[in-house]
Design a protein around this motif. Sequence first.
Motif, PDB file in Angstrom:
ATOM      1  N   ASP A 119     -29.833  22.832  44.487  1.00 26.91           N
ATOM      2  CA  ASP A 119     -30.001  22.550  46.070  1.00 26.91           C
ATOM      3  C   ASP A 119     -30.397  21.126  45.928  1.00 26.91           C
ATOM      4  O   ASP A 119     -31.681  21.032  45.555  1.00 26.91           O
ATOM      5  CB  ASP A 119     -31.207  23.680  46.616  1.00 26.91           C
ATOM      6  CG  ASP A 119     -31.401  23.574  47.856  1.00 26.91           C
ATOM      7  OD1 ASP A 119     -31.220  22.268  48.399  1.00 26.91           O
ATOM      8  OD2 ASP A 119     -31.398  24.627  48.684  1.00 26.91           O
ATOM      9  N   GLY A 120     -29.824  20.501  46.297  1.00 22.80           N
ATOM     10  CA  GLY A 120     -30.119  19.007  46.670  1.00 22.80           C
ATOM     11  C   GLY A 120     -31.240  18.623  47.440  1.00 22.80           C
ATOM     12  O   GLY A 120     -32.279  17.874  47.081  1.00 22.80           O
ATOM     13  N   TYR A 123     -34.446  19.605  45.190  1.00 29.33           N
ATOM     14  CA  TYR A 123     -34.424  18.482  44.214  1.00 29.33           C
ATOM     15  C   TYR A 123     -35.053  17.330  44.773  1.00 29.33           C
ATOM     16  O   TYR A 123     -36.231  16.716  44.215  1.00 29.33           O
ATOM     17  CB  TYR A 123     -33.395  18.231  43.763  1.00 29.33           C
ATOM     18  CG  TYR A 123     -33.282  16.948  42.409  1.00 29.33           C
ATOM     19  CD1 TYR A 123     -33.639  17.253  40.986  1.00 29.33           C
ATOM     20  CD2 TYR A 123     -33.085  15.643  42.946  1.00 29.33           C
ATOM     21  CE1 TYR A 123     -33.592  16.257  40.300  1.00 29.33           C
ATOM     22  CE2 TYR A 123     -33.000  14.728  41.848  1.00 29.33           C
ATOM     23  CZ  TYR A 123     -33.328  15.163  40.633  1.00 29.33           C
ATOM     24  OH  TYR A 123     -33.436  13.995  39.529  1.00 29.33           O
ATOM     25  N   ASN A 124     -34.818  16.847  45.841  1.00 27.16           N
ATOM     26  CA  ASN A 124     -35.339  15.528  46.624  1.00 27.16           C
ATOM     27  C   ASN A 124     -36.931  15.723  47.071  1.00 27.16           C
ATOM     28  O   ASN A 124     -37.523  14.934  47.252  1.00 27.16           O
ATOM     29  CB  ASN A 124     -34.480  15.299  47.689  1.00 27.16           C
ATOM     30  CG  ASN A 124     -33.009  14.629  47.375  1.00 27.16           C
ATOM     31  OD1 ASN A 124     -32.991  14.313  46.321  1.00 27.16           O
ATOM     32  ND2 ASN A 124     -32.128  14.871  47.886  1.00 27.16           N
ATOM     33  N   LYS A 125     -37.069  16.915  47.127  1.00 28.09           N
ATOM     34  CA  LYS A 125     -38.463  17.477  47.445  1.00 28.09           C
ATOM     35  C   LYS A 125     -39.493  17.490  46.298  1.00 28.09           C
ATOM     36  O   LYS A 125     -40.608  17.997  46.439  1.00 28.09           O
ATOM     37  CB  LYS A 125     -38.530  18.725  48.692  1.00 28.09           C
ATOM     38  CG  LYS A 125     -38.165  18.365  49.896  1.00 28.09           C
ATOM     39  CD  LYS A 125     -39.203  17.568  50.612  1.00 28.09           C
ATOM     40  CE  LYS A 125     -38.856  17.521  52.053  1.00 28.09           C
ATOM     41  NZ  LYS A 125     -39.941  16.976  52.949  1.00 28.09           N
ATOM     42  N   GLU A 130     -34.414  21.598  39.406  1.00 21.90           N
ATOM     43  CA  GLU A 130     -33.359  22.317  40.037  1.00 21.90           C
ATOM     44  C   GLU A 130     -31.887  21.504  39.498  1.00 21.90           C
ATOM     45  O   GLU A 130     -31.016  22.311  39.359  1.00 21.90           O
ATOM     46  CB  GLU A 130     -33.489  21.784  41.532  1.00 21.90           C
ATOM     47  CG  GLU A 130     -32.422  22.245  42.394  1.00 21.90           C
ATOM     48  CD  GLU A 130     -32.715  23.776  42.916  1.00 21.90           C
ATOM     49  OE1 GLU A 130     -32.040  24.331  43.480  1.00 21.90           O
ATOM     50  OE2 GLU A 130     -34.032  24.143  42.515  1.00 21.90           O
ATOM     51  N   LYS A 131     -32.112  20.349  38.882  1.00 18.77           N
ATOM     52  CA  LYS A 131     -31.068  19.701  38.586  1.00 18.77           C
ATOM     53  C   LYS A 131     -30.870  20.102  36.910  1.00 18.77           C
ATOM     54  O   LYS A 131     -29.711  19.538  36.426  1.00 18.77           O
ATOM     55  CB  LYS A 131     -31.112  18.181  38.634  1.00 18.77           C
ATOM     56  CG  LYS A 131     -29.888  17.307  38.757  1.00 18.77           C
ATOM     57  CD  LYS A 131     -30.019  15.966  39.370  1.00 18.77           C
ATOM     58  CE  LYS A 131     -28.772  15.477  39.706  1.00 18.77           C
ATOM     59  NZ  LYS A 131     -28.874  13.833  40.180  1.00 18.77           N
ATOM     60  N   ASP A 132     -31.751  20.522  36.263  1.00 19.07           N
ATOM     61  CA  ASP A 132     -31.416  20.800  34.926  1.00 19.07           C
ATOM     62  C   ASP A 132     -30.547  21.891  34.665  1.00 19.07           C
ATOM     63  O   ASP A 132     -30.672  23.096  35.578  1.00 19.07           O
ATOM     64  CB  ASP A 132     -32.936  21.232  34.304  1.00 19.07           C
ATOM     65  CG  ASP A 132     -33.148  20.722  32.739  1.00 19.07           C
ATOM     66  OD1 ASP A 132     -32.611  19.536  32.641  1.00 19.07           O
ATOM     67  OD2 ASP A 132     -33.372  21.588  31.923  1.00 19.07           O
ATOM     68  N   ARG A 137     -33.691  26.154  29.058  1.00 15.80           N
ATOM     69  CA  ARG A 137     -34.896  26.450  28.382  1.00 15.80           C
ATOM     70  C   ARG A 137     -35.938  25.736  28.622  1.00 15.80           C
ATOM     71  O   ARG A 137     -36.900  25.836  27.706  1.00 15.80           O
ATOM     72  CB  ARG A 137     -34.907  27.456  27.243  1.00 15.80           C
ATOM     73  CG  ARG A 137     -33.931  28.534  27.087  1.00 15.80           C
ATOM     74  CD  ARG A 137     -33.878  29.187  25.713  1.00 15.80           C
ATOM     75  NE  ARG A 137     -33.069  30.333  25.749  1.00 15.80           N
ATOM     76  CZ  ARG A 137     -33.529  31.497  25.510  1.00 15.80           C
ATOM     77  NH1 ARG A 137     -34.740  31.969  25.477  1.00 15.80           N
ATOM     78  NH2 ARG A 137     -32.783  32.555  25.578  1.00 15.80           N
ATOM     79  N   ARG A 138     -35.772  24.508  29.462  1.00 14.28           N
ATOM     80  CA  ARG A 138     -36.867  23.386  29.445  1.00 14.28           C
ATOM     81  C   ARG A 138     -37.824  23.778  30.536  1.00 14.28           C
ATOM     82  O   ARG A 138     -38.865  23.031  30.840  1.00 14.28           O
ATOM     83  CB  ARG A 138     -36.313  22.017  29.785  1.00 14.28           C
ATOM     84  CG  ARG A 138     -35.280  21.754  28.503  1.00 14.28           C
ATOM     85  CD  ARG A 138     -35.205  20.193  28.358  1.00 14.28           C
ATOM     86  NE  ARG A 138     -34.661  19.655  29.720  1.00 14.28           N
ATOM     87  CZ  ARG A 138     -34.904  18.673  30.141  1.00 14.28           C
ATOM     88  NH1 ARG A 138     -35.673  17.703  29.416  1.00 14.28           N
ATOM     89  NH2 ARG A 138     -34.514  17.926  31.409  1.00 14.28           N
ATOM     90  N   THR A 139     -37.592  24.747  31.410  1.00 12.95           N
ATOM     91  CA  THR A 139     -38.385  24.988  32.567  1.00 12.95           C
ATOM     92  C   THR A 139     -38.938  26.346  32.305  1.00 12.95           C
ATOM     93  O   THR A 139     -38.475  27.498  31.459  1.00 12.95           O
ATOM     94  CB  THR A 139     -37.601  25.342  33.710  1.00 12.95           C
ATOM     95  OG1 THR A 139     -36.667  26.258  33.727  1.00 12.95           O
ATOM     96  CG2 THR A 139     -36.986  23.956  34.195  1.00 12.95           C
ATOM     97  N   ILE A 140     -40.263  26.558  32.940  1.00 15.11           N
ATOM     98  CA  ILE A 140     -41.267  27.829  32.714  1.00 15.11           C
ATOM     99  C   ILE A 140     -40.462  28.977  33.253  1.00 15.11           C
ATOM    100  O   ILE A 140     -40.923  30.201  32.632  1.00 15.11           O
ATOM    101  CB  ILE A 140     -42.400  27.502  33.656  1.00 15.11           C
ATOM    102  CG1 ILE A 140     -43.632  28.664  33.003  1.00 15.11           C
ATOM    103  CG2 ILE A 140     -42.264  27.644  35.150  1.00 15.11           C
ATOM    104  CD1 ILE A 140     -44.000  28.521  31.684  1.00 15.11           C
TER     105      ILE A 140
END
Length: 309
Positions: A119-120, A123-125, A130-132, A137-140
């Motif tokens: 969702d762009g 991401y912008n907020k 969101e872009k990964d 597995r780099r996010t919690i």
Amino acid sequence: MAAAFAQDASLSLFPWQEFPLAILRGWECYCAYPTPQFNLRDAVDSSLCGQESEAQRLAEYCEVYQTPVQDTRCTDRRFLPTKSKVFVALSSFPGAGNTWARHLIEHATGFYTGSYYFDGTLYNKGFKGEKDHWRSRRTICVKTHESGRREIEMFDSAILLIRNPYRSLVAEFNRKCAGHLGYAADRNWKSKEWPDFVNSYASWWSSHVLDWLKYGKRLLVVHYEQLRRSLVPTLREMVAFLNVSVSEERLLCVENNKEGSFRRRGRRPHDLEPFTPAMRDLINGYIRTVDRALRDHNWAGLPREYVPR
């Protein structure tokens, strides 16, 4: 205004423009960050504020005020330094508060959350995860609205976020018609679009929970209403489930920044009751089914305020 007992060693005689709390003790004003001793959650009887004699105020109480300054101790976020060994979902039906829960988790842990989608606008907020790629597995944890055995068994564990279906359906209909912050127009509610939406999505609200209860390997069930009502204790359970150590000060910072950027303000711009009796009969049946399934899986049932009696 809140009144608090005693003193705190972290209070500083610095300009209020730099701190989110201002504490009055007698004629002195101190500035500080929220702490377990000075926060905006544990207010005492408002009759104590401004009613005591000056001697009592100097001896017993401090008055705590929130300033316009943002608490920035929990706004730093990054990707995990090494790939996570446990692949965790943040699963919910659309409109159940998933974006808000991601905001809380990111600020509490300091790590980005991911998403099965892109969702762009998010991401912008600031939702940089969101872009990964969702399997990096780099996010919690990873946002998902998916259900079904194959999609669920891809994850090692999940926080299952559940919200009152009446509120979820209205929130998702607003999003589909007018975006994250807008409201559906009267013509949307009065058209065939709304009953078709309810007939399709109400069953999904139920099957989503039932599938995760059936196929989820390790679950933490969190109710949106519980998170709203008791934010810090519930969020503490969530970060513990994510196996992250978080300081009490950071949790207090999250509490002072709890709303995030995607909460609709005010009431929807019409006075219509969107649910017909037939819709309510349909939805109430699904509520009873989910409530029973939660209990059968040794979880507390749904919040009593929306379970039909």
